[in-house]
Structure formats: structure tokens, C-alpha cells
Design a protein around this motif. Structure first.
Motif, PDB file in Angstrom:
ATOM      1  N   ARG A  26       1.346  -1.844  -0.338  1.00 12.72           N
ATOM      2  CA  ARG A  26      -0.157  -0.079   0.286  1.00 12.72           C
ATOM      3  C   ARG A  26       0.592   1.228   0.183  1.00 12.72           C
ATOM      4  O   ARG A  26       0.599   2.151  -0.532  1.00 12.72           O
ATOM      5  CB  ARG A  26      -0.569  -0.018   1.534  1.00 12.72           C
ATOM      6  N   THR A  27       1.762   1.537   0.874  1.00 11.13           N
ATOM      7  CA  THR A  27       3.077   2.877   0.965  1.00 11.13           C
ATOM      8  C   THR A  27       4.538   2.604   0.500  1.00 11.13           C
ATOM      9  O   THR A  27       5.183   3.253   0.889  1.00 11.13           O
ATOM     10  CB  THR A  27       2.542   3.207   2.330  1.00 11.13           C
ATOM     11  N   VAL A  28       4.612   1.658  -0.652  1.00  6.43           N
ATOM     12  CA  VAL A  28       5.511   1.221  -1.235  1.00  6.43           C
ATOM     13  C   VAL A  28       6.329   2.040  -2.016  1.00  6.43           C
ATOM     14  O   VAL A  28       7.261   2.058  -2.205  1.00  6.43           O
ATOM     15  CB  VAL A  28       5.782  -0.246  -2.171  1.00  6.43           C
ATOM     16  N   SER A  29       5.721   3.215  -2.562  1.00  2.00           N
ATOM     17  CA  SER A  29       5.455   4.190  -3.673  1.00  2.00           C
ATOM     18  C   SER A  29       6.561   4.935  -2.559  1.00  2.00           C
ATOM     19  O   SER A  29       6.646   6.459  -2.879  1.00  2.00           O
ATOM     20  CB  SER A  29       4.697   5.080  -4.219  1.00  2.00           C
ATOM     21  N   ARG A  30       6.713   5.023  -1.238  1.00  3.15           N
ATOM     22  CA  ARG A  30       7.507   5.491  -0.437  1.00  3.15           C
ATOM     23  C   ARG A  30       8.164   4.911   0.815  1.00  3.15           C
ATOM     24  O   ARG A  30       8.791   5.352   1.620  1.00  3.15           O
ATOM     25  CB  ARG A  30       6.472   6.532   0.642  1.00  3.15           C
ATOM     26  N   TYR A  31       9.150   4.256  -0.178  1.00  7.71           N
ATOM     27  CA  TYR A  31       9.655   3.965   0.087  1.00  7.71           C
ATOM     28  C   TYR A  31      11.592   3.885  -1.082  1.00  7.71           C
ATOM     29  O   TYR A  31      11.270   3.477  -1.578  1.00  7.71           O
ATOM     30  CB  TYR A  31      10.097   1.779   0.492  1.00  7.71           C
ATOM     31  N   ASN A  32      12.049   3.655  -0.103  1.00  5.95           N
ATOM     32  CA  ASN A  32      13.564   4.330  -1.216  1.00  5.95           C
ATOM     33  C   ASN A  32      13.745   2.601  -1.738  1.00  5.95           C
ATOM     34  O   ASN A  32      14.137   1.678  -0.845  1.00  5.95           O
ATOM     35  CB  ASN A  32      15.002   4.414  -0.140  1.00  5.95           C
ATOM     36  N   ILE A  33      14.637   1.973  -2.778  1.00  7.56           N
ATOM     37  CA  ILE A  33      14.869   1.262  -2.942  1.00  7.56           C
ATOM     38  C   ILE A  33      16.216   1.218  -3.539  1.00  7.56           C
ATOM     39  O   ILE A  33      17.212   1.534  -3.585  1.00  7.56           O
ATOM     40  CB  ILE A  33      13.590   0.320  -4.548  1.00  7.56           C
ATOM     41  N   GLY A  34      17.073  -0.117  -3.365  1.00  5.82           N
ATOM     42  CA  GLY A  34      17.901  -0.660  -3.439  1.00  5.82           C
ATOM     43  C   GLY A  34      18.783  -2.484  -3.792  1.00  5.82           C
ATOM     44  O   GLY A  34      17.568  -2.838  -3.407  1.00  5.82           O
ATOM     45  N   TRP A  35      19.948  -2.418  -4.275  1.00  5.02           N
ATOM     46  CA  TRP A  35      20.072  -3.308  -4.657  1.00  5.02           C
ATOM     47  C   TRP A  35      21.318  -3.913  -4.531  1.00  5.02           C
ATOM     48  O   TRP A  35      22.172  -2.836  -3.929  1.00  5.02           O
ATOM     49  CB  TRP A  35      20.184  -3.268  -5.426  1.00  5.02           C
ATOM     50  N   PHE A  36      21.441  -5.109  -3.580  1.00  2.00           N
ATOM     51  CA  PHE A  36      22.349  -6.176  -2.537  1.00  2.00           C
ATOM     52  C   PHE A  36      23.105  -6.818  -3.586  1.00  2.00           C
ATOM     53  O   PHE A  36      22.171  -7.531  -4.090  1.00  2.00           O
ATOM     54  CB  PHE A  36      22.669  -5.904  -1.646  1.00  2.00           C
ATOM     55  N   ARG A  37      23.982  -7.384  -3.069  1.00  2.00           N
ATOM     56  CA  ARG A  37      24.610  -8.411  -3.675  1.00  2.00           C
ATOM     57  C   ARG A  37      25.868  -9.823  -2.940  1.00  2.00           C
ATOM     58  O   ARG A  37      26.244  -8.887  -2.055  1.00  2.00           O
ATOM     59  CB  ARG A  37      25.297  -8.197  -5.074  1.00  2.00           C
ATOM     60  N   GLN A  38      25.299 -10.379  -3.125  1.00  2.00           N
ATOM     61  CA  GLN A  38      25.989 -11.362  -1.987  1.00  2.00           C
ATOM     62  C   GLN A  38      27.131 -12.549  -2.609  1.00  2.00           C
ATOM     63  O   GLN A  38      26.469 -13.681  -3.504  1.00  2.00           O
ATOM     64  CB  GLN A  38      25.171 -11.907  -0.731  1.00  2.00           C
ATOM     65  N   ASP A  72      10.106   3.768 -11.798  1.00  2.00           N
ATOM     66  CA  ASP A  72       9.283   3.681 -12.525  1.00  2.00           C
ATOM     67  C   ASP A  72       8.058   3.863 -11.318  1.00  2.00           C
ATOM     68  O   ASP A  72       7.655   2.938 -11.149  1.00  2.00           O
ATOM     69  CB  ASP A  72       9.252   2.639 -13.880  1.00  2.00           C
ATOM     70  N   ASN A  73       7.378   5.085 -11.338  1.00  2.00           N
ATOM     71  CA  ASN A  73       7.104   5.798  -9.814  1.00  2.00           C
ATOM     72  C   ASN A  73       5.649   4.869  -9.796  1.00  2.00           C
ATOM     73  O   ASN A  73       4.700   3.825  -8.452  1.00  2.00           O
ATOM     74  CB  ASN A  73       6.855   6.495  -9.523  1.00  2.00           C
ATOM     75  N   PRO A  74       4.727   5.044 -10.924  1.00  2.00           N
ATOM     76  CA  PRO A  74       3.875   4.708 -11.302  1.00  2.00           C
ATOM     77  C   PRO A  74       3.868   3.081 -10.915  1.00  2.00           C
ATOM     78  O   PRO A  74       2.214   2.262 -10.430  1.00  2.00           O
ATOM     79  CB  PRO A  74       2.974   5.037 -12.234  1.00  2.00           C
ATOM     80  N   LYS A  75       4.598   2.073 -11.855  1.00  3.06           N
ATOM     81  CA  LYS A  75       4.404   0.802 -11.303  1.00  3.06           C
ATOM     82  C   LYS A  75       5.432   0.481  -9.743  1.00  3.06           C
ATOM     83  O   LYS A  75       5.235  -1.231 -10.174  1.00  3.06           O
ATOM     84  CB  LYS A  75       4.933   0.435 -12.356  1.00  3.06           C
ATOM     85  N   ILE A  76       6.793   0.223  -9.686  1.00  6.09           N
ATOM     86  CA  ILE A  76       7.003   1.095  -8.624  1.00  6.09           C
ATOM     87  C   ILE A  76       7.932  -0.624  -9.298  1.00  6.09           C
ATOM     88  O   ILE A  76       8.151  -2.048  -8.827  1.00  6.09           O
ATOM     89  CB  ILE A  76       6.260   0.446  -7.328  1.00  6.09           C
ATOM     90  N   THR A  77       8.546   0.165  -9.719  1.00  2.00           N
ATOM     91  CA  THR A  77       9.588  -0.854 -10.780  1.00  2.00           C
ATOM     92  C   THR A  77      10.846  -0.420 -10.189  1.00  2.00           C
ATOM     93  O   THR A  77      11.279   1.228 -11.272  1.00  2.00           O
ATOM     94  CB  THR A  77       9.032  -1.345 -12.209  1.00  2.00           C
ATOM     95  N   VAL A  78      11.668  -1.153  -9.948  1.00  2.07           N
ATOM     96  CA  VAL A  78      12.830  -0.718  -9.710  1.00  2.07           C
ATOM     97  C   VAL A  78      13.664  -1.521 -10.842  1.00  2.07           C
ATOM     98  O   VAL A  78      13.991  -2.465 -10.873  1.00  2.07           O
ATOM     99  CB  VAL A  78      13.514   0.001  -8.687  1.00  2.07           C
ATOM    100  N   THR A  79      14.640  -0.688 -11.896  1.00  6.59           N
ATOM    101  CA  THR A  79      15.209  -1.745 -12.758  1.00  6.59           C
ATOM    102  C   THR A  79      16.763  -1.031 -12.758  1.00  6.59           C
ATOM    103  O   THR A  79      17.384  -0.266 -12.101  1.00  6.59           O
ATOM    104  CB  THR A  79      15.282  -1.016 -13.837  1.00  6.59           C
ATOM    105  N   LEU A  80      17.919  -2.457 -12.308  1.00 12.41           N
ATOM    106  CA  LEU A  80      19.423  -2.227 -11.972  1.00 12.41           C
ATOM    107  C   LEU A  80      19.854  -1.969 -14.032  1.00 12.41           C
ATOM    108  O   LEU A  80      20.055  -3.557 -13.957  1.00 12.41           O
ATOM    109  CB  LEU A  80      19.734  -3.121 -11.223  1.00 12.41           C
TER     110      LEU A  80
END
Length: 123
Positions: A26-38, A72-80
């Protein structure tokens, strides 16, 4: 908040891959999104992040200039977008969500995690 990472695979050194993180909640548009790796035998490390409020981007020194994070905020998709891949980039890549106005890059600063997607770069 739920996160679904995809796009990993096998690529030769010098090649490119694009990872996607689909976020829902519901509130995901107000979250910072990060990528990590291991990588095998190593600790999970920060790769890149993008803020929800201003879309400011952050990168680790090891990927700066080669990787690009976008949102892409409307779709809440983050691309790397990962270019000029090196064997050292081989790892399981995770996307994660962080509440708050300011992006911080510690592993423990992120509240929600998706399952990983494996990236293998052959030499």
C-alpha cells in the motif's frame, strides 16, 4: 511490502544484464529501493539505491559508471542496468526497501527484502 527480483542469468565478461525489482504494497511508493549482492563466501554488500522522494541515486565505488538504477513510480518497478560486467560481479542480487526520507546504505537499514536473482559473469 513485497519485492520480486528478476532478470539474472549467465553473461560473458563485458556484457550487460538488466535486473528488475517489482514492489507491491500500500505505501511502497514511499520506500527507497536498493540493490545488494552476495558472492559465495562473502558478506552481502550494497550496490545501488534510489530515493523515493527525489529519485537521487547512490552507487558503490565498484559499480559506479557501469551500473544504472532507475525507478518507475507508477508501476513501482526499479531497474538495475548492468553494463561492462566483470567476473567479480558474479553474485546473488537482492532488492530491498527502506522506509524514510534519507537513503542510507547499510544492510541493516533496509526493512524488506526480495528473493535473490543469480548473476554469473564468465571470463
Amino acid at each position: 511490502v513485497q519485492l520480486q527480483a528478476s532478470g539474472g542469468g549467465l553473461v560473458q565478461a563485458g556484457g550487460s544484464l538488466r535486473l528488475s525489482c517489482a514492489a507491491s504494497g500500500r505505501t511502497v511508493s514511499r520506500y527507497n529501493i536498493g540493490w545488494f549482492r552476495q558472492a559465495p563466501g562473502k558478506e552481502r554488500e550494497f550496490v545501488a539505491a534510489i530515493g523515493w522522494r527525489d529519485s537521487v541515486t547512490y552507487y558503490s565505488d565498484s559499480v559506479k559508471g557501469r551500473f544504472t538504477i532507475s525507478r518507475d513510480n507508477p508501476k513501482i518497478t526499479v531497474t538495475l542496468q548492468m553494463n561492462k560486467l566483470e567476473p567479480e560481479d558474479t553474485a546473488v542480487y537482492y532488492c530491498a526497501a527502506q522506509a524514510g526520507f534519507t537513503v542510507t546504505m547499510g544492510t541493516y537499514d533496509f526493512d524488506y527484502w526480495g528473493q535473490g536473482t543469480l548473476v554469473t559473469v564468465s571470463s
